[in-house]
Design a protein around this motif. Structure first.
Motif, PDB file in Angstrom:
ATOM      1  N   ALA A  88      25.631  17.898  34.829  1.00 55.89           N
ATOM      2  CA  ALA A  88      24.347  17.203  34.706  1.00 55.89           C
ATOM      3  C   ALA A  88      23.385  18.013  33.851  1.00 55.89           C
ATOM      4  O   ALA A  88      22.667  17.456  32.993  1.00 55.89           O
ATOM      5  N   GLU A  89      23.377  19.318  34.034  1.00 55.38           N
ATOM      6  CA  GLU A  89      22.478  20.187  33.279  1.00 55.38           C
ATOM      7  C   GLU A  89      22.794  20.151  31.790  1.00 55.38           C
ATOM      8  O   GLU A  89      21.891  20.090  30.941  1.00 55.38           O
ATOM      9  N   LEU A  90      24.073  20.150  31.449  1.00 57.71           N
ATOM     10  CA  LEU A  90      24.465  20.139  30.042  1.00 57.71           C
ATOM     11  C   LEU A  90      24.162  18.793  29.377  1.00 57.71           C
ATOM     12  O   LEU A  90      23.691  18.757  28.241  1.00 57.71           O
ATOM     13  N   ILE A  91      24.439  17.685  30.070  1.00 53.39           N
ATOM     14  CA  ILE A  91      24.143  16.372  29.486  1.00 53.39           C
ATOM     15  C   ILE A  91      22.641  16.215  29.292  1.00 53.39           C
ATOM     16  O   ILE A  91      22.179  15.637  28.283  1.00 53.39           O
ATOM     17  N   ALA A  92      21.839  16.724  30.210  1.00 53.76           N
ATOM     18  CA  ALA A  92      20.382  16.672  30.053  1.00 53.76           C
ATOM     19  C   ALA A  92      19.927  17.486  28.847  1.00 53.76           C
ATOM     20  O   ALA A  92      18.954  17.131  28.162  1.00 53.76           O
ATOM     21  N   LEU A  93      20.641  18.587  28.551  1.00 53.27           N
ATOM     22  CA  LEU A  93      20.287  19.445  27.409  1.00 53.27           C
ATOM     23  C   LEU A  93      20.816  18.925  26.081  1.00 53.27           C
ATOM     24  O   LEU A  93      20.393  19.391  25.021  1.00 53.27           O
ATOM     25  N   LEU A  94      21.746  17.976  26.132  1.00 49.01           N
ATOM     26  CA  LEU A  94      22.443  17.542  24.917  1.00 49.01           C
ATOM     27  C   LEU A  94      21.504  17.124  23.786  1.00 49.01           C
ATOM     28  O   LEU A  94      21.737  17.503  22.625  1.00 49.01           O
ATOM     29  N   PRO A  95      20.442  16.346  24.027  1.00 50.09           N
ATOM     30  CA  PRO A  95      19.548  15.965  22.910  1.00 50.09           C
ATOM     31  C   PRO A  95      18.894  17.160  22.225  1.00 50.09           C
ATOM     32  O   PRO A  95      18.469  17.053  21.075  1.00 50.09           O
ATOM     33  N   GLU A  96      18.816  18.306  22.908  1.00 54.89           N
ATOM     34  CA  GLU A  96      18.204  19.485  22.299  1.00 54.89           C
ATOM     35  C   GLU A  96      19.113  20.132  21.261  1.00 54.89           C
ATOM     36  O   GLU A  96      18.639  20.844  20.382  1.00 54.89           O
ATOM     37  N   VAL A  97      20.412  19.905  21.366  1.00 58.91           N
ATOM     38  CA  VAL A  97      21.344  20.505  20.407  1.00 58.91           C
ATOM     39  C   VAL A  97      21.928  19.475  19.452  1.00 58.91           C
ATOM     40  O   VAL A  97      22.568  19.825  18.463  1.00 58.91           O
ATOM     41  N   CYS A  98      21.713  18.189  19.753  1.00 56.93           N
ATOM     42  CA  CYS A  98      22.232  17.116  18.894  1.00 56.93           C
ATOM     43  C   CYS A  98      21.198  15.989  18.851  1.00 56.93           C
ATOM     44  O   CYS A  98      20.999  15.290  19.856  1.00 56.93           O
ATOM     45  N   ALA A  99      20.556  15.819  17.710  1.00 54.87           N
ATOM     46  CA  ALA A  99      19.465  14.850  17.598  1.00 54.87           C
ATOM     47  C   ALA A  99      19.934  13.417  17.824  1.00 54.87           C
ATOM     48  O   ALA A  99      19.157  12.563  18.259  1.00 54.87           O
TER      49      ALA A  99
END
Length: 612
Positions: free
Chosen positions: A429-440
């Motif tokens: 869950a933490e990684l999917i929430a962070l995904l937009p920060e590393v992939c626009a």
């Protein structure tokens, strides 16, 4: 003013030796490490005086079983009579002295506590040492006993500089004098030592550490010795590896090889790293030398900058160890980043085996996450997919934060073509929430079961009027479970009911479950907690009128049958959502089955009577 008397502590030497030799160390076999360490330090001391000197160590086993004797010989610095009295008769006095802080200062020697030789009393009732100092003087014979006494005898013959230690097998210690075991232990402890170690048993003699790697001083050179590195890993760690990562700190004083495990491991598995202090094995299962996320490797690490404990089986947890741990972790991270740029196929193979470790590192380091996110796998309503596969259609990714949430909505979300990631696994869950920060291009959103219900279709006004009485019966039936009924239309049609609950309802449900199995004292505390949630803690049972079972239930005229059927749908929805059922709900399930059996049998009897 009263006069005070000063007294000295009375030390039971026999008891002290028993404590040190039998309780300081984890296994009697460490006696071998201690005598090897003394021999290595003696050779090192002599080489510091004479740079042209080339030292060696020799072990010889004679006799068998209870009659075995092990001799350990070095051609090092040797001991004078004064050295013997000072260093072999004073527990805690290291022969590698150098100031008031001799136990913590840096030194070129392995030993520093002056107690290593006492470990030999674990396997021998007497220690006999013959020594000749390189400084000159007469050769000496020293005999030490476990009661704390020792004897010194001057020998008439002048010997070559060095020391011989003789250990005769103690009763019930025969296994520590077995030739094969001795050779294996000598190799384990001394495989990386810079001096040749020879072992002789009868007519057989061989150099135990003849394959010492040439790249130890610079682990980066290990890249060009792949087969040699993998063979060393298999021999020392007992597993067949396919890949490895060189390790090195900024100072160059700690290095090693991290072997990538050929199989996936559990997050809670104990890390197993072999650590060598000045090339002597200190710990076979060091757990704190690498970061917690590096549980996908087994490592061989050598250092000359960490401070060992008195048993020399662990290191002190201090700032230096923390720095070394961080820098070794940086070595692994840098190598994985290098793979991403120059050898992505190799990195993908590692991720496929060790996704959990990669996710743990990605959570800790967002720059690393940015490099590898596309290859990380997740469980979704579209199956187990990598991120780049999930993003191929440009669809928004919803995610849950718990496994229970995902189980509640997976059938409904799949039927509505929603892409939902199961965030119930650690880090997901933490990684999917962070995904937009590393992939626009990535779009992600937290999804809760209540959100899924927003896509449901309301029934018509006529249907609401038609089913009003049946819904009222159903609501009353589930009031004791603090659950309300909602009649909707949704996909898939073969799913009759969906159970959802708010956070308050989830907390209350957990408390109620705990109360049923808790002792009386704790029950009162849980009762107080549950009272504060009573008003707001309601769950919802969505019934799918598109489902034929639900439709037939609400068209029935028998009130008692409607109540029992709704209760059965309720417990069925709990099971579909993988919720543990309490005692009351289990009774509903059992009683409902019995009621339906009774109705079925009654109907058969009526039909049979009518036929007759």
């Amino acid at each position: 003013m009263s006069e005070s008397d000063t007294y000295r502590f009375q030390v039971n030497l026999s008891g002290m030796i028993n404590i040190l030799s039998n309780h300081l160390y984890s296994n009697p076999k460490v006696f071998l490490r201690e005598v090897l360490q003394n021999a290595v330090d003696a050779v090192t001391a002599r080489s510091q005086q004479d740079p042209t000197y080339q030292g060696s160590i020799h072990l010889e086993l004679t006799g068998t079983g209870a009659g075995s004797t092990l001799m350990i010989e070095d051609d090092g610095i040797g001991l004078t009579r004064e050295d013997v009295h000072e260093f072999l008769a004073m527990i805690g006095q290291s022969s590698k002295r150098g100031g008031a802080d001799a136990f913590t200062q840096e030194t070129s020697f392995i030993g520093r506590f002056g107690i290593g030789l006492l470990s030999c009393f674990m396997v021998s009732d007497e220690i006999v040492m013959v020594t000749q100092s390189a400084k000159g003087g007469k050769a000496l014979e020293w005999r030490g006993n476990p009661d704390g006494t020792y004897h010194i005898r001057e020998l008439e013959t002048e010997l070559s500089p060095g020391t011989k230690v003789y250990l005769r097998c103690k009763p019930d210690c025969e296994m520590y004098y077995e030739s094969e075991l001795l050779q294996q232990w000598i190799y384990d402890y001394g495989a990386l030592l810079p001096y040749p170690i020879t072992f002789r048993d009868g007519q057989t003699q061989r150099i135990v550490n003849d394959q010492r790697p040439l790249w130890l001083d610079d682990p980066e050179r290990a890249r060009g010795h792949r087969e040699e590195v993998l063979q060393l890993g298999q021999r020392l760690l007992g597993e067949k590896f396919q890949d490895y990562i060189p390790l090195k700190t900024a100072s160059g004083r700690t290095g090693g090889i991290a072997f990538i495990l050929p199989h996936s491991v559990n997050l809670n598995v104990k890390k197993s790293n072999r650590v060598y202090l000045k090339y002597m094995l200190v710990s076979e299962k060091a757990e704190n030398i690498l970061p917690d996320w590096a549980f996908f490797v087994k490592s061989i690490i050598w250092t000359d900058e960490l401070q060992p404990t008195a048993s020399r089986e662990h290191f002190y947890e201090n700032e230096k160890l923390e720095q070394v741990r961080q820098e070794l972790g940086d070595s692994i991270r840098a190598e994985l980043l290098r793979m991403a740029e120059y050898d992505p196929d190799r990195l993908q193979r590692i991720i496929q085996l060790h996704a959990l470790s990669m996710k743990a590192l990605a959570v800790e380091d967002i720059s690393f996450f940015q490099i590898i996110y596309r290859w990380l796998p997740f469980e979704t309503t579209y199956g187990r997919r990598k991120v780049h596969e999930l993003m191929a259609d440009g669809q928004k990714m919803y995610y849950t934060t718990s496994l229970d949430e995902y189980r509640q909505i997976t059938h409904v979300a799949s039927a509505q073509s929603l892409l939902v990631v199961n965030g119930g696994y650690v880090y997901d869950a933490e990684l999917i929430a962070l995904l937009p920060e590393v992939c626009a291009e990535a779009q992600t959103e937290r999804l809760i079961p209540e959100d899924v219900s927003l896509a449901f279709t309301d029934i018509t006004a006529d249907e609401r009027k038609q089913y009003y009485e049946a819904v009222r019966y159903a609501d009353v039936a589930l009031q004791r479970f603090r659950c309300q009924i909602q009649l909707k239309r949704f996909k898939p049609e073969d799913l009759p009911a969906l159970f959802t609950l708010s956070q308050e309802a989830s907390d209350l449900r957990s408390i109620e479950t705990s109360k049923s199995v808790s002792p009386l004292a704790l029950t009162s505390v849980l009762q107080s907690l549950s009272s504060s949630l009573q008003e707001s803690a309601y769950s919802t049972l969505y019934l799918n009128i598109n489902n034929s079972v639900v439709e037939r239930i609400f068209q029935a005229k028998n009130e008692s049958m409607i109540v029992v059927a709704i209760e059965m749908l309720y417990v069925n929805a709990l099971m579909m959502g993988h919720y543990p059922m309490n005692r009351q709900e289990m009774q509903v399930l059992n009683q409902g089955i019995v009621r339906f059996l009774d109705w079925g049998l009654s109907a058969n009897n009526d039909q049979g009577g009518h036929t007759e």
